[in-house]
Motif scaffolding. Structure first.
Motif, short mmCIF file in Angstrom:
data_model
loop_
_atom_site.label_atom_id
_atom_site.label_comp_id
_atom_site.label_asym_id
_atom_site.label_seq_id
_atom_site.Cartn_x
_atom_site.Cartn_y
_atom_site.Cartn_z
N LYS A 193 0.89 -1.41 0.13
CA LYS A 193 0.17 -0.52 0.09
C LYS A 193 0.86 1.19 -0.24
N ASN A 194 2.03 0.96 1.03
CA ASN A 194 3.19 2.24 0.71
C ASN A 194 3.49 2.56 -0.47
N GLU A 195 3.89 1.55 -1.01
CA GLU A 195 4.12 2.14 -2.56
C GLU A 195 3.37 2.53 -3.96
N GLN A 196 2.03 2.09 -3.53
CA GLN A 196 0.96 2.14 -4.40
C GLN A 196 1.16 3.57 -3.69
N LYS A 197 1.16 4.24 -2.55
CA LYS A 197 1.47 5.59 -2.57
C LYS A 197 1.84 6.43 -3.23
N ALA A 198 3.01 6.13 -2.85
CA ALA A 198 4.47 6.20 -3.75
C ALA A 198 3.87 6.58 -5.19
N ASP A 199 3.62 5.59 -6.26
CA ASP A 199 3.36 5.83 -7.16
C ASP A 199 2.24 6.78 -7.69
N ASN A 200 1.67 7.35 -6.20
CA ASN A 200 0.54 8.81 -6.94
C ASN A 200 1.57 9.82 -6.80
N TRP A 201 2.76 9.81 -5.31
CA TRP A 201 3.38 10.61 -5.32
C TRP A 201 4.13 11.39 -6.22
N MET A 202 4.57 9.79 -7.57
CA MET A 202 5.74 10.36 -8.34
C MET A 202 5.06 10.90 -9.81
N GLU A 203 3.11 10.30 -10.03
CA GLU A 203 2.71 11.43 -10.47
C GLU A 203 2.58 12.93 -10.32
N VAL A 220 4.95 11.59 -17.63
CA VAL A 220 6.06 11.08 -17.53
C VAL A 220 6.66 10.60 -18.06
N THR A 221 7.34 10.19 -19.03
CA THR A 221 6.96 8.77 -19.27
C THR A 221 7.55 7.31 -19.05
#
Length: 266
Positions: free
Chosen positions: A96-106, A113-114
């Motif tokens: 779940k934390n990594e999913q949050k981080a995915d959203n933060w990257m966006e 972003v490519t």
């Protein structure tokens, strides 16, 4: 973020049950691109199993242990019964934390972003901090210093730090600053005392913030702030220093805020 490679034997993985057969369960791996594993019926649960569907269902998110990987036959063997409750809970939280981080990257780099840029930035965070989430967490706490050993450029670092400070909540962040207070005016020590009371907020500091002002050595005083996140801590630190400087100047004295402690020869 989904990894393009293969999991390692012994690794815990998150998957979604895609198909249930009498002999076992097929699982789509949530953390790996286009990877699917099989939980043999003997690895679904301990003891004799009459009906696999009594233990699992389609669409269920599960945590499995990787037993074996055969890249040549595109086969990944998994176990459900070898994962205990603590491991399951910890792995799900990590996922779940990594999913949050995915959203933060966006948020940091935009929806356009490519894949190449995303992968390059993600790999730098993974290499330095072990995960995207921990990379953002450290950036929220330590700012640019958390990313100084990466090959990210200044704009990328700034985007990560800004996004982290806006979105990452950490248990507590501690920041420290210093303020020099000198008062040659008639109010003297009493004026300095009033400035220190102003620095402490006169009872108006938010409940979730712990702010303490202490004497270092004339004319220097230390301001220590503990807060739930970096942004709040920095804001309260600067506000405390601003109050102290304004108060001493009102008394006819001088004040100066700085982040590092002065040495005797400065």
């Amino acid at each position: 973020m989904k990894y393009s490679g293969w999991p390692d034997p012994g690794e815990l993985v998150v998957g979604k049950i895609d198909e249930i057969e009498d002999f076992g369960v097929f699982v789509d791996l949530e953390e790996y691109e286009d990877k699917r594993g099989l939980i043999h019926i003997s690895e679904v649960a301990s003891g004799w199993i009459k009906n696999v569907r009594d233990h699992v269902s389609e669409g269920q998110i599960v945590v499995c242990k990787v037993l074996d990987v055969d890249e040549s036959s595109q086969q990944i063997d998994l176990s459900l019964k070898d994962v205990n409750d603590h491991q399951r809970s910890e792995k799900i939280q990590q996922w779940k934390n990594e999913q949050k981080a995915d959203n933060w990257m966006e948020l940091a780099f935009g929806e356009d972003v490519t894949g190449e840029q995303y992968g390059a930035i993600a790999n730098e965070l993974l290499a330095e901090h072990g995960s995207l989430y921990d990379g953002f967490k450290q950036a929220a706490i330590h700012g640019e210093d958390a990313l100084e050993r990466t090959d990210l450029d200044d704009e990328e670092i700034e985007a990560i730090v800004d996004t982290a400070r806006e979105n990452v909540s950490v248990p507590y962040v501690n920041v420290t600053g210093y303020v020099d207070l000198e008062n040659p005016a008639e109010s003297g020590v009493d004026g300095v005392r009033e400035a220190l009371q102003a620095a402490e907020g006169n009872g108006n500091v938010p409940d979730e913030v712990d702010l303490e002002v202490s004497y270092v050595g004339a004319p220097e005083y230390r301001i220590e702030v503990q807060a739930p996140n970096y942004k709040t801590a920095e804001s309260e630190l600067e506000a405390s220093a601003d109050r102290a400087v304004a108060a001493i100047e009102d008394q006819g004295g001088d004040g100066e805020y700085h982040r590092e402690r002065r040495t005797d020869d400065e």
